[in-house]
Design an enzyme around this catalytic site. Structure first.
Site, PDB file in Angstrom:
ATOM      1  N   ASP A 204       0.781  -1.239   0.058  1.00  0.00           N
ATOM      2  CA  ASP A 204      -0.002   0.053   0.060  1.00  0.00           C
ATOM      3  C   ASP A 204       0.922   1.056   0.182  1.00  0.00           C
ATOM      4  OD1 ASP A 204      -2.081   1.960   0.820  1.00  0.00           O
ATOM      5  OD2 ASP A 204      -3.272  -0.007   1.018  1.00  0.00           O
TER       6      ASP A 204
ATOM      7  N   VAL B 126       2.892   1.183  -7.031  1.00  0.00           N
ATOM      8  CA  VAL B 126       2.698   0.159  -7.981  1.00  0.00           C
ATOM      9  C   VAL B 126       3.244   0.975  -9.472  1.00  0.00           C
ATOM     10  CG1 VAL B 126       0.886  -1.488  -7.119  1.00  0.00           C
ATOM     11  CG2 VAL B 126       0.335   0.359  -8.518  1.00  0.00           C
TER      12      VAL B 126
ATOM     13  N   SER C 268     -13.747  -2.812 -13.144  1.00  0.00           N
ATOM     14  CA  SER C 268     -14.771  -1.881 -12.651  1.00  0.00           C
ATOM     15  C   SER C 268     -15.832  -2.313 -13.714  1.00  0.00           C
ATOM     16  CB  SER C 268     -14.400  -0.569 -12.411  1.00  0.00           C
ATOM     17  OG  SER C 268     -15.585   0.319 -12.302  1.00  0.00           O
TER      18      SER C 268
ATOM     19  N   TYR D  37     -10.712   7.086 -15.669  1.00  0.00           N
ATOM     20  CA  TYR D  37     -11.101   6.222 -14.951  1.00  0.00           C
ATOM     21  C   TYR D  37     -11.690   5.005 -15.825  1.00  0.00           C
ATOM     22  CZ  TYR D  37     -12.991   2.886 -11.457  1.00  0.00           C
ATOM     23  OH  TYR D  37     -13.424   2.092 -10.526  1.00  0.00           O
TER      24      TYR D  37
ATOM     25  N   LYS E 214      -9.945   1.220 -17.089  1.00  0.00           N
ATOM     26  CA  LYS E 214     -10.826   0.052 -16.472  1.00  0.00           C
ATOM     27  C   LYS E 214     -11.209  -0.918 -17.657  1.00  0.00           C
ATOM     28  CE  LYS E 214     -10.258   0.616 -11.972  1.00  0.00           C
ATOM     29  NZ  LYS E 214      -9.461  -0.369 -11.220  1.00  0.00           N
TER      30      LYS E 214
ATOM     31  N   VAL F 194     -19.790   0.066  -4.906  1.00  0.00           N
ATOM     32  CA  VAL F 194     -19.582  -0.534  -3.751  1.00  0.00           C
ATOM     33  C   VAL F 194     -19.830   0.466  -2.553  1.00  0.00           C
ATOM     34  CG1 VAL F 194     -17.428  -1.530  -2.530  1.00  0.00           C
ATOM     35  CG2 VAL F 194     -17.642  -1.714  -5.031  1.00  0.00           C
TER      36      VAL F 194
ATOM     37  N   GLY G 167     -19.358   2.310   0.881  1.00  0.00           N
ATOM     38  CA  GLY G 167     -18.255   3.021   1.224  1.00  0.00           C
ATOM     39  C   GLY G 167     -17.982   4.490   1.065  1.00  0.00           C
ATOM     40  N   ASP G 168     -16.828   4.974   1.689  1.00  0.00           N
ATOM     41  CA  ASP G 168     -16.583   6.323   1.739  1.00  0.00           C
ATOM     42  C   ASP G 168     -16.159   6.683   0.115  1.00  0.00           C
ATOM     43  OD1 ASP G 168     -16.990   6.633   4.274  1.00  0.00           O
ATOM     44  OD2 ASP G 168     -15.000   6.387   5.031  1.00  0.00           O
TER      45      ASP G 168
END
Length: 258
Positions: free
Chosen positions: A38, A61, A140, A153, A157, A186, A188-189
């Site tokens: 990470d 990465v 995605s 994005y 993807k 998904v 979440g934040d």
């Protein structure tokens, strides 16, 4: 169901937070040995306290020198490699294409697709030595639909799916199966931030934007990180031994992202 993956050696990128952490924990819960990377040092430090059995490396990465160190440390910690989960990714900017900063475009693709290449090219050799080798690349639903205001994005993807299918063809003779998983909206934040930025760009409220997104999903629901992790663990188990070259959506039957 016994997935028969005790001792499986797994590397998860961006595994100290969010979906990556759910994936790492799902493997560990089945008795696998897990190493994560990470960029978030605070999250990595917290992981050592919360999940001491999961080893880790700080790594961006998109940086090939850091990825080389990651593979060295992962192989040393795990004693080999059976599974690579390429989870690292960023949301990128929210803007019309003419307003996208070229630096933001480059950074999104550098992490979301080139980062996968950086990891795969070094992972293939140790994976060839495995009796149950697999690669899972996180795409995605933006990798099968257009996504207005999110061109970097979506482009990255879609590229993940093409990369995955090509790898499956190249590596199949070595018994290495390669699949892409395409999460939907998904919980979440992160999705909250995406909805907020898109609502702002569209000049509508958060609730209106959220309702519009869910209105394009047959089941009218978001998916959870655990549901994504469960699918990946199954794919990488001997139960998924002939599943390869697939782009598997986990999205409640999404029909569009427009």
């Amino acid at each position: 169901m016994d997935l028969d993956i005790r001792g499986l050696r797994v590397l998860v990128t961006a595994g100290a937070n969010g979906i990556g952490l759910a994936i790492a924990r799902a493997f560990a819960a089945e008795g696998a040995r897990v190493h994560v990377c990470d960029v978030d040092q605070e999250a990595l430090s917290g992981l050592k306290d919360s999940d001491p059995a999961i080893t880790s490396t700080r790594c961006d990465v998109s940086d090939r020198e850091q990825v080389a160190r990651l593979l060295d440390e992962a192989l040393a910690a795990l004693g080999g490699l059976d599974v690579l989960v390429n989870n690292a990714g960023v949301a990128g900017p929210t803007a019309r294409v003419e307003d996208v900063d070229p630096h933001d475009w480059d950074r999104t693709l550098a992490i979301n697709i080139t980062g996968m290449f950086n990891c795969v090219r070094l992972a293939v050799a140790p994976l060839r030595e495995s009796s149950n080798p697999s690669i899972v690349n996180l795409s995605s639903i933006a990798g099968r639909f257009g996504f207005p205001l999110r061109s970097p994005y979506s482009a990255s993807k879609w590229a993940v799916v093409g990369f995955t299918k090509t790898l499956a063809m190249e590596l199949g003779e070595h018994g290495i199966r390669v699949n892409a998983v395409l999460p939907g909206v998904v919980e979440g934040d992160r999705v909250r931030r995406v909805i907020e930025s898109k609502a702002q760009a569209r000049g509508i409220s958060f609730r209106e934007m959220e309702a519009e997104l869910l209105g394009n999903i047959s089941m009218r629901t978001m998916v959870t990180q655990q549901q994504i992790a469960d699918q990946i663990v199954f794919l990488c188990s001997p139960r998924g031994r002939t599943i390869s070259g697939q782009a598997i959506s986990i999205d409640g039957d999404a029909q569009s992202l427009a």
